[in-house]
Design an enzyme around this catalytic site. Structure first.
Site, PDB file in Angstrom:
ATOM      1  N   ASP A 109      14.611   3.602  -2.361  1.00 49.89           N
ATOM      2  CA  ASP A 109      13.260   4.063  -2.740  1.00 49.89           C
ATOM      3  C   ASP A 109      13.370   5.458  -3.378  1.00 49.89           C
ATOM      4  O   ASP A 109      12.770   5.728  -4.421  1.00 49.89           O
ATOM      5  CB  ASP A 109      12.343   4.156  -1.517  1.00 49.89           C
ATOM      6  CG  ASP A 109      12.120   2.834  -0.784  1.00 49.89           C
ATOM      7  OD1 ASP A 109      10.983   2.351  -0.762  1.00 49.89           O
ATOM      8  OD2 ASP A 109      13.102   2.286  -0.232  1.00 49.89           O
ATOM      9  N   GLU A 125       4.970   7.277  -4.815  1.00 53.38           N
ATOM     10  CA  GLU A 125       4.815   7.090  -3.366  1.00 53.38           C
ATOM     11  C   GLU A 125       5.663   8.066  -2.559  1.00 53.38           C
ATOM     12  O   GLU A 125       5.207   8.592  -1.539  1.00 53.38           O
ATOM     13  CB  GLU A 125       5.189   5.656  -2.952  1.00 53.38           C
ATOM     14  CG  GLU A 125       5.007   5.460  -1.450  1.00 53.38           C
ATOM     15  CD  GLU A 125       5.435   4.091  -0.931  1.00 53.38           C
ATOM     16  OE1 GLU A 125       5.828   3.223  -1.724  1.00 53.38           O
ATOM     17  OE2 GLU A 125       5.368   3.910   0.291  1.00 53.38           O
ATOM     18  N   ASP A 184       5.472   3.156  -7.873  1.00 56.82           N
ATOM     19  CA  ASP A 184       5.964   2.691  -6.573  1.00 56.82           C
ATOM     20  C   ASP A 184       7.437   2.358  -6.792  1.00 56.82           C
ATOM     21  O   ASP A 184       7.770   1.347  -7.411  1.00 56.82           O
ATOM     22  CB  ASP A 184       5.174   1.457  -6.108  1.00 56.82           C
ATOM     23  CG  ASP A 184       5.383   1.188  -4.627  1.00 56.82           C
ATOM     24  OD1 ASP A 184       6.429   1.616  -4.100  1.00 56.82           O
ATOM     25  OD2 ASP A 184       4.515   0.532  -4.016  1.00 56.82           O
ATOM     26  N   ILE A 232       9.887   1.437  -4.868  1.00 56.97           N
ATOM     27  CA  ILE A 232      10.127   0.082  -4.329  1.00 56.97           C
ATOM     28  C   ILE A 232       8.843  -0.338  -3.643  1.00 56.97           C
ATOM     29  O   ILE A 232       8.427   0.260  -2.659  1.00 56.97           O
ATOM     30  CB  ILE A 232      11.279   0.022  -3.305  1.00 56.97           C
ATOM     31  CG1 ILE A 232      12.634   0.255  -4.004  1.00 56.97           C
ATOM     32  CG2 ILE A 232      11.299  -1.359  -2.615  1.00 56.97           C
ATOM     33  CD1 ILE A 232      13.839   0.011  -3.112  1.00 56.97           C
ATOM     34  N   ASP A 233       8.187  -1.332  -4.211  1.00 59.32           N
ATOM     35  CA  ASP A 233       7.038  -1.908  -3.546  1.00 59.32           C
ATOM     36  C   ASP A 233       7.548  -3.112  -2.763  1.00 59.32           C
ATOM     37  O   ASP A 233       8.295  -3.931  -3.301  1.00 59.32           O
ATOM     38  CB  ASP A 233       5.996  -2.338  -4.585  1.00 59.32           C
ATOM     39  CG  ASP A 233       4.764  -2.916  -3.930  1.00 59.32           C
ATOM     40  OD1 ASP A 233       4.316  -2.367  -2.905  1.00 59.32           O
ATOM     41  OD2 ASP A 233       4.236  -3.924  -4.439  1.00 59.32           O
ATOM     42  N   THR A 262       9.076  -2.568   0.495  1.00 54.91           N
ATOM     43  CA  THR A 262      10.321  -2.096   1.127  1.00 54.91           C
ATOM     44  C   THR A 262      10.747  -3.043   2.253  1.00 54.91           C
ATOM     45  O   THR A 262      11.934  -3.291   2.449  1.00 54.91           O
ATOM     46  CB  THR A 262      10.135  -0.656   1.663  1.00 54.91           C
ATOM     47  OG1 THR A 262       9.750   0.169   0.559  1.00 54.91           O
ATOM     48  CG2 THR A 262      11.427  -0.098   2.255  1.00 54.91           C
ATOM     49  N   ASP A 312       0.262   0.565  -5.474  1.00 56.49           N
ATOM     50  CA  ASP A 312       0.500  -0.797  -4.988  1.00 56.49           C
ATOM     51  C   ASP A 312      -0.173  -1.852  -5.869  1.00 56.49           C
ATOM     52  O   ASP A 312       0.025  -3.054  -5.638  1.00 56.49           O
ATOM     53  CB  ASP A 312      -0.016  -0.954  -3.548  1.00 56.49           C
ATOM     54  CG  ASP A 312       0.943  -0.355  -2.525  1.00 56.49           C
ATOM     55  OD1 ASP A 312       2.166  -0.398  -2.760  1.00 56.49           O
ATOM     56  OD2 ASP A 312       0.462   0.164  -1.489  1.00 56.49           O
TER      57      ASP A 312
HETATM   58  N1  LIG Z   1      -2.362  -2.315   6.715  1.00 55.15           N
HETATM   59  C1  LIG Z   1      -2.038  -2.516   5.463  1.00 55.15           C
HETATM   60  N2  LIG Z   1      -2.841  -3.253   4.647  1.00 55.15           N
HETATM   61  C2  LIG Z   1      -2.507  -3.482   3.371  1.00 55.15           C
HETATM   62  N3  LIG Z   1      -1.388  -2.980   2.787  1.00 55.15           N
HETATM   63  C3  LIG Z   1      -0.556  -2.245   3.538  1.00 55.15           C
HETATM   64  C4  LIG Z   1      -0.829  -1.961   4.903  1.00 55.15           C
HETATM   65  N4  LIG Z   1       0.185  -1.203   5.369  1.00 55.15           N
HETATM   66  C5  LIG Z   1       1.044  -0.999   4.337  1.00 55.15           C
HETATM   67  N5  LIG Z   1       0.609  -1.621   3.229  1.00 55.15           N
HETATM   68  C6  LIG Z   1       1.196  -1.632   1.895  1.00 55.15           C
HETATM   69  O1  LIG Z   1       1.745  -2.909   1.634  1.00 55.15           O
HETATM   70  C7  LIG Z   1       2.731  -2.726   0.637  1.00 55.15           C
HETATM   71  C8  LIG Z   1       3.615  -3.944   0.519  1.00 55.15           C
HETATM   72  O2  LIG Z   1       2.835  -5.012   0.060  1.00 55.15           O
HETATM   73  P1  LIG Z   1       3.150  -6.517   0.449  1.00 55.15           P
HETATM   74  O3  LIG Z   1       2.731  -6.685   1.879  1.00 55.15           O
HETATM   75  O4  LIG Z   1       2.279  -7.265  -0.492  1.00 55.15           O
HETATM   76  O5  LIG Z   1       4.604  -6.720   0.236  1.00 55.15           O
HETATM   77  C9  LIG Z   1       3.438  -1.481   1.088  1.00 55.15           C
HETATM   78  O6  LIG Z   1       4.062  -0.899  -0.034  1.00 55.15           O
HETATM   79  P2  LIG Z   1       5.547  -0.252   0.119  1.00 55.15           P
HETATM   80  O7  LIG Z   1       6.478  -1.335   0.526  1.00 55.15           O
HETATM   81  O8  LIG Z   1       5.764   0.257  -1.258  1.00 55.15           O
HETATM   82  O9  LIG Z   1       5.420   0.850   1.128  1.00 55.15           O
HETATM   83  C10 LIG Z   1       2.298  -0.628   1.667  1.00 55.15           C
HETATM   84  O10 LIG Z   1       1.817   0.344   0.763  1.00 55.15           O
HETATM   85 MG   LIG Z   2       3.998  -0.338  -2.298  1.00 57.02          MG
HETATM   86 MG   LIG Z   3       7.029   1.641  -2.001  1.00 61.15          MG
HETATM   87 MG   LIG Z   4       6.280   2.504   1.468  1.00 62.73          MG
END
Ligand SMILES: Nc1ncnc2c1ncn2[C@@H]1O[C@H](COP(=O)(O)O)[C@@H](OP(=O)(O)O)[C@H]1O
Ligand SMILES: [Mg+2]
Ligand SMILES: [Mg+2]
Ligand SMILES: [Mg+2]
Length: 319
Positions: free
Chosen positions: A44, A67, A120, A122-123, A125, A265
């Site tokens: 990341d 991020e 982002d 890494i979206d 993670t 995101d």
């Molecule tokens: N309670 C929540 N509701 C919705 N999204 C959330 C969450 N907690 C974390 N996330 C977000 O969900 C993203 C991942 O999306 P997905 O679930 O679709 O894979 C995370 O991005 P990061 O991985 O960049 O931190 C984070 O920002």
């Molecule tokens: Mg993300």
């Molecule tokens: Mg991320």
């Molecule tokens: Mg994150």
């Protein structure tokens, strides 16, 4: 064409960051924990460093809202993680130093404004750590509108193809995909009404990032009969944009009723779907607000569709 230079710089940066992420992933990196208990890895940080450096050099006046932040990376508890990040960055930028790496990462501490980028690195993670889907997502926002979106999805493979897909959209010019393996861009379109085989819906793997029971009920109400496809990251937007699903639902988790979505995101994914002919709103039908702050404070839930079924989904959400 407008945004040609932005597009080229962003594509090159996202592809370089994708290489770094895949290199880290070969080694199955341990996760570090951020203040909010969410995971982050050396990839990341490395991805953010590479992309922020590229944007900063090409567009020195543009703020970047990213991020990650290098503050934690500089603390003693982080051990040799800064050295590890620097080593990975050096595989792309051979003479990079730890000081430069932290400065590049911190270029991502910019604010929203008239023109800015959101990143982002890494979206998904959690998906990255599980060896599932993840995305490197970069978008350019001007006067409240996303103008350019790039998503690198190194693990994205449909029907056994070689993994690695880039999605690119410029406002008014449509959306394209490019397999990493061929380097060839082709236009993409959302699923059409007669293509019943692709009338699927996608949602997050992480149950706590949404409301899976309600998401499934709403999808059924919109006429989707097959079970959901669960996938991490903004790769879900890529699936809708390229016509492999008609709907992506992300409704507020009952566990975190006050959660607000981050602009990074959704910004890149949203333009990729819109330019492929789809529609993106919150669960009340409001457009997503990418320009007022880092969190979309006035939006709740996300509805991404092929457009055709959007109103049906919104009315199901009202009842
Ligand atoms: N309670 C929540 N509701 C919705 N999204 C959330 C969450 N907690 C974390 N996330 C977000 O969900 C993203 C991942 O999306 P997905 O679930 O679709 O894979 C995370 O991005 P990061 O991985 O960049 O931190 C984070 O920002
Ligand atoms: Mg993300
Ligand atoms: Mg991320
Ligand atoms: Mg994150």
């Amino acid at each position: 064409m407008p945004y040609d230079r932005e597009k080229q710089v962003a594509i090159d940066a996202v592809l370089a960051a994708s290489r770094l992420c895949e290199e880290v992933r070969q080694a199955i990196p341990p996760a570090m924990e951020k203040g909010d208990k969410s995971p982050v890895t050396v990839a990341d940080f490395g991805s953010q460093a590479i992309i922020c450096k590229a944007i900063s050099e090409a567009f020195p006046d543009d703020p970047i809202v990213g991020e990650e932040d290098a503050t934690t990376l500089k603390t003693p508890e982080m051990g040799n993680n800064l050295e590890k990040v620097t080593d990975y960055v050096k595989s792309i930028i051979p003479d990079a130093t730890p000081e430069q790496v932290t400065a590049w990462i911190d270029r991502g501490n910019g604010s929203v404004g008239g023109r800015f980028w959101t990143l982002d690195p890494i979206d998904g993670t959690k998906g990255f750590l599980r060896k599932d889907q993840y995305a490197i997502a970069l978008a350019l926002i001007e006067n409240g509108e996303v103008k350019l979106g790039i998503m690198g999805c190194p693990a994205y493979a449909i029907d056994g193809d070689i993994p690695g897909m880039l999605f690119v959209a410029v406002r008014g010019e449509g959306s394209m995909k490019m397999p990493f393996s061929t380097g060839k861009f082709t236009p993409i379109q959302v699923v059409k009404a007669e293509d019943t085989a692709n009338m699927r819906f996608v949602e997050s793997v992480e149950a706590a990032h949404g409301d899976q029971s309600r998401q499934n009920a709403i999808a059924q109400a919109a006429g989707i009969t097959s079970p959901s496809v669960r996938m991490d990251s903004q790769a879900k937007y890529g699936v809708v944009a390229s016509g492999q699903a008609a709907l992506y639902l992300r409704l507020p988790s009952p566990k975190y009723p006050n959660y607000r979505e981050n602009i990074w995101d959704h910004a890149a994914g949203a333009i990729v779907v819109e330019e492929a002919g789809g529609r993106v709103t919150d669960m009340y039908g409001k457009p997503l607000d990418f320009a007022s702050s880092i969190k979309m404070v006035d939006n709740r839930g996300i509805v991404v569709s092929n457009g055709l079924i959007h109103d049906q989904v919104l009315s199901a959400l009202k009842s």
